[in-house]
Design an enzyme around this catalytic site. Structure first.
Site, PDB file in Angstrom:
ATOM      1  N   THR A 138       7.531   2.591  -0.294  1.00 36.99           N
ATOM      2  CA  THR A 138       7.522   1.139  -0.169  1.00 36.99           C
ATOM      3  C   THR A 138       8.734   0.626   0.602  1.00 36.99           C
ATOM      4  OG1 THR A 138       7.727  -0.870  -1.510  1.00 36.99           O
ATOM      5  CG2 THR A 138       8.630   1.118  -2.471  1.00 36.99           C
ATOM      6  N   ASP A 139       8.599  -0.560   1.172  1.00 35.63           N
ATOM      7  CA  ASP A 139       9.755  -1.200   1.824  1.00 35.63           C
ATOM      8  C   ASP A 139      10.782  -1.687   0.798  1.00 35.63           C
ATOM      9  OD1 ASP A 139       8.267  -3.303   0.759  1.00 35.63           O
ATOM     10  OD2 ASP A 139       8.157  -4.451   2.623  1.00 35.63           O
ATOM     11  N   GLU A 140      10.387  -1.736  -0.486  1.00 34.71           N
ATOM     12  CA  GLU A 140      11.302  -2.284  -1.493  1.00 34.71           C
ATOM     13  C   GLU A 140      12.539  -1.409  -1.699  1.00 34.71           C
ATOM     14  OE1 GLU A 140       9.579  -3.900  -5.015  1.00 34.71           O
ATOM     15  OE2 GLU A 140       7.870  -4.719  -3.936  1.00 34.71           O
ATOM     16  N   TYR A 163      11.381  -0.553 -10.532  1.00 36.12           N
ATOM     17  CA  TYR A 163      10.313   0.019  -9.688  1.00 36.12           C
ATOM     18  C   TYR A 163      10.900   0.566  -8.393  1.00 36.12           C
ATOM     19  CZ  TYR A 163       6.697   0.135  -6.073  1.00 36.12           C
ATOM     20  OH  TYR A 163       5.898   0.525  -5.024  1.00 36.12           O
ATOM     21  N   LYS A 167      11.211   4.425  -6.918  1.00 37.77           N
ATOM     22  CA  LYS A 167      10.611   4.853  -5.639  1.00 37.77           C
ATOM     23  C   LYS A 167      11.702   5.402  -4.704  1.00 37.77           C
ATOM     24  CE  LYS A 167       6.872   4.603  -4.377  1.00 37.77           C
ATOM     25  NZ  LYS A 167       5.686   5.495  -4.518  1.00 37.77           N
TER      26      LYS A 167
HETATM   27  P1  NAD Z   1      -2.021   1.339  -8.157  1.00 35.51           P
HETATM   28  O1  NAD Z   1      -1.196   0.940  -9.336  1.00 35.51           O
HETATM   29  O2  NAD Z   1      -3.186   0.514  -7.781  1.00 35.51           O
HETATM   30  O3  NAD Z   1      -2.569   2.828  -8.370  1.00 35.51           O
HETATM   31  C1  NAD Z   1      -1.778   3.859  -8.894  1.00 35.51           C
HETATM   32  C2  NAD Z   1      -2.682   5.012  -9.289  1.00 35.51           C
HETATM   33  O4  NAD Z   1      -1.855   6.072  -9.776  1.00 35.51           O
HETATM   34  C3  NAD Z   1      -3.682   4.663 -10.408  1.00 35.51           C
HETATM   35  O5  NAD Z   1      -4.962   5.154 -10.097  1.00 35.51           O
HETATM   36  C4  NAD Z   1      -3.107   5.377 -11.637  1.00 35.51           C
HETATM   37  O6  NAD Z   1      -4.103   5.763 -12.567  1.00 35.51           O
HETATM   38  C5  NAD Z   1      -2.431   6.577 -10.992  1.00 35.51           C
HETATM   39  N1  NAD Z   1      -1.333   7.111 -11.813  1.00 35.51           N
HETATM   40  C6  NAD Z   1      -0.318   6.429 -12.390  1.00 35.51           C
HETATM   41  N2  NAD Z   1       0.475   7.266 -13.089  1.00 35.51           N
HETATM   42  C7  NAD Z   1      -0.035   8.520 -12.925  1.00 35.51           C
HETATM   43  C8  NAD Z   1       0.370   9.811 -13.364  1.00 35.51           C
HETATM   44  N3  NAD Z   1       1.453   9.991 -14.141  1.00 35.51           N
HETATM   45  N4  NAD Z   1      -0.388  10.869 -12.998  1.00 35.51           N
HETATM   46  C9  NAD Z   1      -1.490  10.699 -12.225  1.00 35.51           C
HETATM   47  N5  NAD Z   1      -1.912   9.508 -11.779  1.00 35.51           N
HETATM   48  C10 NAD Z   1      -1.195   8.425 -12.129  1.00 35.51           C
HETATM   49  O7  NAD Z   1      -0.990   1.489  -6.961  1.00 35.51           O
HETATM   50  P2  NAD Z   1      -1.187   1.167  -5.399  1.00 35.51           P
HETATM   51  O8  NAD Z   1      -0.873  -0.251  -5.153  1.00 35.51           O
HETATM   52  O9  NAD Z   1      -2.466   1.746  -4.955  1.00 35.51           O
HETATM   53  O10 NAD Z   1       0.036   2.017  -4.799  1.00 35.51           O
HETATM   54  C11 NAD Z   1      -0.150   3.380  -4.441  1.00 35.51           C
HETATM   55  C12 NAD Z   1       1.171   3.919  -3.874  1.00 35.51           C
HETATM   56  O11 NAD Z   1       1.554   3.175  -2.738  1.00 35.51           O
HETATM   57  C13 NAD Z   1       2.337   3.824  -4.861  1.00 35.51           C
HETATM   58  O12 NAD Z   1       3.113   4.982  -4.721  1.00 35.51           O
HETATM   59  C14 NAD Z   1       3.112   2.594  -4.395  1.00 35.51           C
HETATM   60  O13 NAD Z   1       4.472   2.718  -4.720  1.00 35.51           O
HETATM   61  C15 NAD Z   1       2.874   2.665  -2.897  1.00 35.51           C
HETATM   62  N6  NAD Z   1       2.913   1.377  -2.179  1.00 35.51           N
HETATM   63  C16 NAD Z   1       2.142   0.331  -2.609  1.00 35.51           C
HETATM   64  C17 NAD Z   1       2.154  -0.859  -1.877  1.00 35.51           C
HETATM   65  C18 NAD Z   1       1.293  -2.043  -2.275  1.00 35.51           C
HETATM   66  O14 NAD Z   1       1.423  -3.107  -1.691  1.00 35.51           O
HETATM   67  N7  NAD Z   1       0.399  -1.908  -3.234  1.00 35.51           N
HETATM   68  C19 NAD Z   1       2.959  -0.966  -0.737  1.00 35.51           C
HETATM   69  C20 NAD Z   1       3.749   0.126  -0.353  1.00 35.51           C
HETATM   70  C21 NAD Z   1       3.701   1.305  -1.079  1.00 35.51           C
HETATM   71  O1  DAU Z   2       6.505  -4.480  -0.671  1.00 36.44           O
HETATM   72  C1  DAU Z   2       5.652  -3.471  -1.148  1.00 36.44           C
HETATM   73  C2  DAU Z   2       5.401  -3.677  -2.614  1.00 36.44           C
HETATM   74  O2  DAU Z   2       4.522  -4.795  -2.724  1.00 36.44           O
HETATM   75  C3  DAU Z   2       4.801  -2.452  -3.309  1.00 36.44           C
HETATM   76  O3  DAU Z   2       5.721  -1.405  -3.267  1.00 36.44           O
HETATM   77  C4  DAU Z   2       4.442  -2.769  -4.763  1.00 36.44           C
HETATM   78  O4  DAU Z   2       3.790  -1.662  -5.357  1.00 36.44           O
HETATM   79  C5  DAU Z   2       3.502  -3.962  -4.772  1.00 36.44           C
HETATM   80  O5  DAU Z   2       3.204  -4.332  -6.110  1.00 36.44           O
HETATM   81  C6  DAU Z   2       4.133  -5.146  -4.032  1.00 36.44           C
HETATM   82  O6  DAU Z   2       5.280  -5.659  -4.774  1.00 36.44           O
HETATM   83  P1  DAU Z   2       5.567  -7.241  -4.904  1.00 36.44           P
HETATM   84  O7  DAU Z   2       6.429  -7.448  -6.062  1.00 36.44           O
HETATM   85  O8  DAU Z   2       5.969  -7.806  -3.592  1.00 36.44           O
HETATM   86  O9  DAU Z   2       4.040  -7.742  -5.187  1.00 36.44           O
HETATM   87  P2  DAU Z   2       3.430  -8.803  -6.212  1.00 36.44           P
HETATM   88  O10 DAU Z   2       1.996  -8.978  -5.836  1.00 36.44           O
HETATM   89  O11 DAU Z   2       3.744  -8.495  -7.623  1.00 36.44           O
HETATM   90  O12 DAU Z   2       4.210 -10.142  -5.831  1.00 36.44           O
HETATM   91  C7  DAU Z   2       4.204 -10.663  -4.512  1.00 36.44           C
HETATM   92  C8  DAU Z   2       5.115 -11.883  -4.481  1.00 36.44           C
HETATM   93  O13 DAU Z   2       4.490 -12.928  -5.271  1.00 36.44           O
HETATM   94  C9  DAU Z   2       6.473 -11.670  -5.121  1.00 36.44           C
HETATM   95  O14 DAU Z   2       7.442 -12.437  -4.405  1.00 36.44           O
HETATM   96  C10 DAU Z   2       6.326 -12.215  -6.532  1.00 36.44           C
HETATM   97  C11 DAU Z   2       5.332 -13.346  -6.360  1.00 36.44           C
HETATM   98  N1  DAU Z   2       4.434 -13.615  -7.502  1.00 36.44           N
HETATM   99  C12 DAU Z   2       3.745 -12.560  -8.022  1.00 36.44           C
HETATM  100  C13 DAU Z   2       2.871 -12.743  -9.064  1.00 36.44           C
HETATM  101  C14 DAU Z   2       2.110 -11.586  -9.674  1.00 36.44           C
HETATM  102  C15 DAU Z   2       4.258 -14.901  -7.975  1.00 36.44           C
HETATM  103  O15 DAU Z   2       4.879 -15.867  -7.477  1.00 36.44           O
HETATM  104  N2  DAU Z   2       3.383 -15.096  -9.004  1.00 36.44           N
HETATM  105  C16 DAU Z   2       2.690 -14.059  -9.586  1.00 36.44           C
HETATM  106  O16 DAU Z   2       1.921 -14.311 -10.557  1.00 36.44           O
END
Ligand code: NAD
Ligand code: DAU
Length: 357
Positions: A138-140, A163, A167
Site C-alpha cells: 500500500t501507499d500508506e 495497519y 504493511k
Molecule cells: P480484503 O480485506 O478485502 O481481503 C483480504 C483477504 O485476506 C480476505 O479474503 C481474508 O479472508 C484474507 N485473509 C485475512 N487474513 C488471512 C490469513 N491470516 N490467512 C489467509 N487469508 C487471510 O483486502 P483487500 O482490500 O482486497 O486488500 C488486499 C491486499 O491489497 C492487502 O494486502 C492490502 O494491504 C493491499 N492493498 C489494498 C488496497 C485497497 O485499497 N483495498 C490498496 C493497496 C494495497
Molecule cells: O491507500 C491504500 C489503502 O486504502 C489500503 O492500503 C487500505 O487497505 C484501504 O482500506 C484504504 O485505506 P483508507 O483508510 O484510505 O480507506 P477507507 O475506505 O477506510 O477510508 C478512505 C477515506 O475516507 C479516509 O480518509 C477515511 C475516510 N472515511 C472512511 C470511512 C470508512 C470517512 O470519512 N468515513 C468513513 O465512514
C-alpha cells in the site's frame, strides 16, 4: 525480462482485490496456468465472489484451499501439492479503523503471515530463479503528505497507523528475503482501490449503501483528507505486468493520478446516486454527518507512478467517472451480496464498536 509463471498461489483470493485478481487473470489476461487460492475466510473473505469461477474451473485450473497464512505446515503442504512457482501475496487485515481498535490481528497476519510465506518459499524454492514472490502493498507505508508532493519508490517509509506499520514491516521482510537469501521478489505499492466486491466497511461501498438505505453518511473530521483512487482491475493489471516483466527485487508504485478530498468525492457520488434513484440530491446531502476523526488520520496520499509507466508501459484504463458509475450500478444490482457479507462477523463488530457513534 519476461517470466513464465504457471502455478500461482494467490493468498487472500476471496477478498476484494484478490477475487478481482483471479477474475482478471482468467477472463482478461489469457492466463492458462493454475491458480490456488489460499484464504482463511475471515469476515472479509467471501467465496461467493468466485462462485462462477469455481463452477467453471474448480479442480481443473482453479483450486480453493481454506487456511491461514500463518500456518506453516499448511503452506508447505500447498507448495508441494500444487508445485507452486509464484506467490501473489494479498492476504491481509486491510482496514485502518479495525487496526486502531485491535492491532494484534494485523501484526499476526500481515507480519507473521508474510514471514511464514516467505520462509516456506525460500525453503521450497532453494535458489531457483524461475520463481517469484510478489507482494501487494500500500501507499500508506510512506506516511502522510502535505498539500504538495508525491510518494515515489524512494520516499522513506513513515507508517503511522497499526495497519500501515504492519504493511511496512511486511515490505521490509520481503526485501530482506531478497537481499539476504536471494529470494526472487517484486513489490507493488498502490493507492485506494475501488470497484466491485469491496467489503462495505470501506468508504465508497459504505457510502453507496448508506445512501440507498437512507442511513447517515459519516464523514471523518473535516472531510478534507485526500486519497488517490484507482479502479481495482487497473491495479490488478499492474500487479500482473510487474509479475511478468518487472525487475527482480524492485518495487513499483501504482496510482490513479486521481486525487479527491473525501467530501468532494462524496458530493460527486451523491450526484450519481441521486440520479439513479430519482431522489433530490438535497435529500441525500442531508444524510451527511461529520463525526469524530479517525485517530492519527493521514491527511493526504498521492502517488508518483512514473516508474511503472516508463519502465513497463502500464497506464490506467478506466476513467474515474465511468468506474464510479459502474461501481454504483454493481452495488445496486448486488444488494443481496451486501446483505450477506454484512450479516456475519461484520454486523457483530459494528454493533460492538460503533453502535454509540
Ligand atoms: P480484503 O480485506 O478485502 O481481503 C483480504 C483477504 O485476506 C480476505 O479474503 C481474508 O479472508 C484474507 N485473509 C485475512 N487474513 C488471512 C490469513 N491470516 N490467512 C489467509 N487469508 C487471510 O483486502 P483487500 O482490500 O482486497 O486488500 C488486499 C491486499 O491489497 C492487502 O494486502 C492490502 O494491504 C493491499 N492493498 C489494498 C488496497 C485497497 O485499497 N483495498 C490498496 C493497496 C494495497
Ligand atoms: O491507500 C491504500 C489503502 O486504502 C489500503 O492500503 C487500505 O487497505 C484501504 O482500506 C484504504 O485505506 P483508507 O483508510 O484510505 O480507506 P477507507 O475506505 O477506510 O477510508 C478512505 C477515506 O475516507 C479516509 O480518509 C477515511 C475516510 N472515511 C472512511 C470511512 C470508512 C470517512 O470519512 N468515513 C468513513 O465512514
Amino acid at each position: 525480462m519476461k517470466r513464465k509463471l504457471t502455478n500461482l498461489l494467490v493468498t487472500g483470493g476471496a477478498g476484494f482485490i484478490g477475487s478481482n485478481f483471479i477474475r482478471y487473470l482468467f477472463e482478461h489476461a489469457g492466463f492458462s496456468g493454475r491458480i490456488v487460492n489460499l484464504d482463511a475466510l475471515t469476515y472479509a473473505g467471501n467465496l461467493e465472489n468466485l462462485a462462477d469461477i469455481e463452477a467453471a474451473r474448480g479442480g481443473k485450473s482453479y483450486f480453493f484451499e481454506r487456511g491461514d497464512i500463518c500456518d506453516r505446515a499448511r503452506v508447505e503442504g500447498l507448495f508441494a501439492k500444487h508445485d507452486i512457482d509464484a506467490v501473489v501475496h494479498l492476504a491481509a487485515e486491510s482496514h485502518v479503523d479495525r487496526s486502531i481498535l485491535g492491532p494484534e490481528a494485523f501484526v499476526k497476519t500481515n507480519v507473521m503471515g508474510t514471514y511464514t510465506l516467505l520462509d516456506v518459499a525460500r525453503n521450497a524454492w532453494k535458489g531457483r530463479d524461475d520463481v517469484l514472490f510478489h507482494h501487494v502493498s500500500t501507499d500508506e507505508v510512506y506516511g502522510s503528505l502535505g498539500d504538495t508532493g508525491y510518494f515515489s519508490e524512494t520516499t522513506s517509509y513513515d507508517p503511522r497507523s497499526p495497519y500501515s506499520a504492519s504493511k511496512a514491516s511486511s515490505d521490509h521482510l520481503v526485501r530482506a528475503y531478497n537481499h539476504t537469501y536471494g529470494l526472487p521478489i517484486t513489490l507493488t505499492n498502490c493507492s485506494n482501490n475501488y470497484g466491485p466486491y469491496q467489503f462495505p466497511e470501506k468508504l465508497l461501498p459504505l457510502m453507496i449503501m448508506n445512501m440507498a438505505e437512507g442511513k447517515s453518511l459519516p464523514v471523518y473530521g473535516d472531510g478534507k483528507n485526500i486519497r488517490d483512487w484507482l479502479y481495482v482491475q487497473d491495479h490488478n493489471a499492474a500487479v500482473w505486468l510487474v509479475m511478468n516483466q518487472g525487475a527482480t527485487g524492485e518495487s513499483y508504485n501504482v496510482g490513479g493520478e486521481n486525487e479527491w478530498t473525501n467530501i468532494d468525492l462524496l458530493m460527486n457520488l451523491i450526484g450519481i446516486v441521486a440520479a439513479k434513484l430519482g431522489l433530490p440530491r438535497a435529500k441525500i446531502e442531508s444524510q451527511i454527518v461529520y463525526v469524530t476523526d479517525r485517530p492519527g488520520h493521514d491527511r493526504r496520499y498521492a502517488i508518483d507512478c512514473s516508474k511503472i509507466k516508463r519502465e513497463l508501459g502500464w497506464k490506467r484504463s478506466v476513467e474515474f467517472a465511468q468506474g464510479l458509475e459502474k461501481t454504483v450500478d454493481w452495488y445496486f444490482e448486488r444488494k443481496e451480496w451486501v446483505a450477506h457479507v454484512k450479516s456475519g462477523e461484520y454486523a457483530k463488530w459494528i454493533d460492538k464498536n460503533y453502535r454509540a457513534r
